[in-house]
Scaffold this active site. Sequence first.
Site, PDB file in Angstrom:
ATOM      1  N   GLN A  11      -4.219  -5.432   7.132  1.00 42.74           N
ATOM      2  CA  GLN A  11      -5.172  -6.380   6.548  1.00 42.74           C
ATOM      3  C   GLN A  11      -5.169  -7.741   7.227  1.00 42.74           C
ATOM      4  OE1 GLN A  11      -7.381  -5.497   4.383  1.00 42.74           O
ATOM      5  NE2 GLN A  11      -6.536  -3.461   4.016  1.00 42.74           N
ATOM      6  N   HIS A  24       0.869  -1.180   0.000  1.00 40.13           N
ATOM      7  CA  HIS A  24       0.000   0.000   0.000  1.00 40.13           C
ATOM      8  C   HIS A  24       0.907   1.232   0.000  1.00 40.13           C
ATOM      9  CE1 HIS A  24      -2.880   2.944   1.620  1.00 40.13           C
ATOM     10  NE2 HIS A  24      -3.854   2.100   1.294  1.00 40.13           N
ATOM     11  N   CYS A  65      -4.754   2.244  -3.930  1.00 43.23           N
ATOM     12  CA  CYS A  65      -3.550   2.826  -3.326  1.00 43.23           C
ATOM     13  C   CYS A  65      -2.351   1.896  -3.488  1.00 43.23           C
ATOM     14  CB  CYS A  65      -3.770   3.140  -1.849  1.00 43.23           C
ATOM     15  SG  CYS A  65      -4.989   4.422  -1.557  1.00 43.23           S
TER      16      CYS A  65
END
Length: 902
Positions: A701, A622, A862
């Site tokens: 995540q 990310h 992103c």
Amino acid sequence: MIRDPPVKKILYWCPNCNLPLINKSCSCGSESISIQLQKPFELRPALSADVTLIKELLLEKYGQVPVPKIILLNKYGGDDRAELVIINGVKFGWLLFDPVERKHRLDIAVDGIPYIIGHADKGIIDIDADTDYTKDKGRIGGKRVNLKNPYENGTYIVKFRKKYGTGIVRDGTIKVKELVSVEPLPPALNPDWKEAIAKNKNHLKNLEHTAIKTIKKHMKDRPTVNVSFSGGKDSTAILHLAKKAGIKDAFFIDTGLEFPETINFVKSCGVEIIQKGGDFWKGVERAGPPAKDNRWCCKLLKLNPLKVYLSGIGSCVTIQGNRWYESWNRADLGETSQNPANPLQLNVSPIRSWRAFEVFLYLWWQNKKINPLYDMGLERIGCYLCPSMLESEYETMRVLHPDYTKKWDDFLESWSDKKGYPPEYKDWGLWRWKALPPKMREICKERGIAINHDYTLKTGPAREKNIDSDFSKNTGSNEILENSSKTIKKEDKKPENIFQNKEFSADSDLNYDILKIRDDFSILGDVIYLDNAATGFSPQQVIDAMVDFEHNYRSNVGRGVHSLTQIASQKYWHAHEKVSRFIGGEKGVTVFTKNTTEAINMVAMGLSWKPGDRVITTVLEHHSNLLPWRALSKYGVEVDVIGIDSSYMPNLKELEEKITPFTRLVAVTHASNVLGVVTPVKEISEICHKHGVKLLVDGAQSVPHIPVNVAEIGCDYFVFSGHKMLGPTGTGVLWMKEADIEPLFLGGGMVESVTADGFTPETGYRKYEAGTSNIAGGIGLGAAVDYLTKIGMENIFEYEETLTKRLIDGLSEIQGVQLYVNPNPKKRIGVVSFTVEGINSHEIAQMLDETSDIMLRSGKHCCHPLMDFLGLKDGTVRASIGLYNTMHEIDLLIASVEEIVR
């Protein structure tokens, strides 16, 4: 305009047999008479409850008036229930329900007077005896005259000399409408419906023949054929006709709001039941009551489950019982019609020209059972909360199912209080329209109920609720989702799941109570949320913990000795301890941050860098785990990015080759927010420490979906966000094996002492939390950890993996869909990215939102370098699964994508 075949405007009646006819001829050979019907010309037999009601109204007003066995009702427009009553071949009167007074009345027509006056012992107003009318006042017709005795307002039979008529009583006066010469009629022939069927048998045979011919004509237009069954009279007739045409398959969509009588009737017919889809009770708390002009519930409870069902059987012909006279929307219905909501379904309407009169006669002729609710007084069979139900039927439902009406009344009262609607919103059934129609506007105007220019009901200030706002708790809202999910088998669950005795499917050994879990998330209901990788929802327990802080002990932490600050400090500290245990990080330092991004920046800016230092990261990252390292270029720091293999795992060989004596740090995601791949962080940690390099793991995540133990990983820094793991927004965590970075922020709260020349920082997490922290958010994050811990991260991982596998398997079978996932279930989380050939990812996401209320993410997420690496200039569509998602939602997504592709 309504489709209006000439034959349907008229009811034919055999005067010799004294019974109604479907067509002009009677089998007795007599010439029929014609009775002009009222629009929309819908005609039906009066059933048990209707006959009882008519008898009661006659008895109450006129005394013992005999009623024949055959009575017909012709529906027409009115404030609520409005039906012309046809008896003995004449327009006998009008059966009406007043939604304000909440009672029925029967207004007698002039043609009905001969059947009453010979039996009535009350209810007839004699103009000469009961009013102050005198000859010198002129003609009686059209004038208001005073009554000598009190009568309730309403319509009455009037007698004037040798004539009879009707008059309207209002506030102590009566106005005579018309007067005619009338003689009492002797009792007529009193046939029953069996005799009516016998006299209409030829007509019924013709209707049956034509309907079956229509079915056979179209039943092979698509590869599959079936019957749409609702449990009502029309679909019962269609089911029987279809079986005669050779069709065996039929389905019923259980919305979760069906009457138990309907469910039992469906089962008795051997029809396949499609299980419930969305949760109406959660949806209604968000969207408000559905209305005739705002039926948001149809998509949730009918169209979405139908879409899933059709995706399983493919393109089909569906025989349905829609008729012209049911509603204005169906008045121009053709023999066949394409389902506008689903291209897989071609609908055929073989009885579209039948009135309810013909439908009932046909079913009785064929000795077919009908839903018992008809004889109980309900005309419309469907969801018991449908806005299309009449208020008169709702009053009947109060007797049949008081538990249902109590629950709905409680909600309407709660909603009305919250929105500031007047009591009439509930009491008169005004909730049934978003914009009130003329008839209801007139009622409101007459009684001083304010209406806006757009015909919506005017609101006032919100009122204190008279009932618990959580009205749906413990009242069966879980029933909406029964059997909507598949399950997983699990042995030796650790930690023990708190929901011990609830399974969410019959074939499960894992007590993962998805229904109980969903009950904790008030935002769920009318939407399908599959964007959990961006932000998850918070359960009520988290919200309650934050509200408890704000209401009961809001105070700053670590800066006082009074009782409130002591409580707040203890709770805030305890939240740090909870989070530390949750990730196995008791031996390190757990710092609360604003989010993952801030935590990474704190490490990037807190380490001491020198020119030539290097940082290694991966192409999976990310932007939050890439840009802070690139920003160090102003200090002479360089960034190396390693690639991934065909299964999207980081290339560990390349990682080890990239490490040099100048490498200070490796920063890697624990789970990709695009591809869902779980990286081998333990192996990466071993490589790093072998070379004396520190490791930062981005767990944004991973923490919400899999068990995490930072001690076992062996990393130096571990970062994640609260808003992705059921916690509040604006919360995050930086865990450090050792507090070896300089604090990014300086100020109050992070110092032990300050002198004229310098300061001594606090120890532990306080050193890194300058200023007033997000105290409520930190406490809420602790509550989120409690929630996840009680369910068990192993349980969550296995449940989500079941949904993930279903989604991957389903999407992989759709031609033109390209998946980007790791094939190993143990090396991925519930993040599934895909593309559809020839369609932009944003278009797909928009169509899913508009057609199925499915919310997911599209674009580059992103992760621009990863998208460039994969050659995806438009990015992907990303579905990310959370612990509260259901198998039904996954199936709906698969069906919806298939529909878009098709």
